[in-house]
Design an enzyme around this catalytic site. Sequence first.
Site, short mmCIF file in Angstrom:
data_model
loop_
_atom_site.label_atom_id
_atom_site.label_comp_id
_atom_site.label_asym_id
_atom_site.label_seq_id
_atom_site.Cartn_x
_atom_site.Cartn_y
_atom_site.Cartn_z
N CYS A 97 -7.70 -19.31 -41.12
CA CYS A 97 -8.87 -19.12 -41.98
C CYS A 97 -8.63 -18.04 -43.03
O CYS A 97 -9.14 -18.14 -44.14
CB CYS A 97 -10.12 -18.85 -41.17
N HIS A 138 -13.51 -14.94 -37.98
CA HIS A 138 -13.36 -16.01 -38.96
C HIS A 138 -13.55 -15.42 -40.36
O HIS A 138 -14.48 -14.65 -40.59
CB HIS A 138 -14.40 -17.12 -38.71
N ASP A 175 -16.27 -21.45 -47.11
CA ASP A 175 -15.90 -21.42 -45.70
C ASP A 175 -15.00 -22.62 -45.41
O ASP A 175 -15.38 -23.77 -45.67
CB ASP A 175 -17.17 -21.48 -44.85
#
Length: 170
Positions: free
Chosen positions: A11, A108, A123
């Site tokens: 991520c 994250h 995201d």
Amino acid sequence: MYHEKQSKQLCLLHSLNNLYQKEVFQQKVLDGICSVLSPDTFFSPHRSILGLGNYDVNVMMKAVQVMGHEAVWFDKRLHPSVLVLKHVVGIILNMTTSSYIPPFHRKHWIAIREVGGKFYNFDSKLKGPIEIGDESHLKSFLVEKLKTNEVEMFIVVEEDTHKSGSWKNS
């Protein structure tokens, strides 16, 4: 708009590329940053032992510096209204998320940036970027995110902007 989707525990890689709106970084580059940060260790403390990603804040900050920028930690005691968004390249959030194995939690990374006069949430767990809206909508979005202790925010700015502090109102 450029948007990378989640793969492995990459991520941070995806958030950086989404922030810069192109593939700037690859896993081997971030792994190389881990080696630079801890040159004398077999297992880097800056990523997953399995080598699947899960990079820490030090890797993010060094990667941003490679691009000629600085990542400034945002003090949550301040209100997002202090941000001078015309001097901000983008925003990176680090959020705690639930794990498949309670009580463990994972971190994250997500990127937020302006494209075409609107701010977007990039995201990598989403199918595509989600429009947040204009400056006032972004600041409301950030207020909600920062209410919890589970979120840390970093403002990505040019080096000169960092030195002068012009990314925020005094």
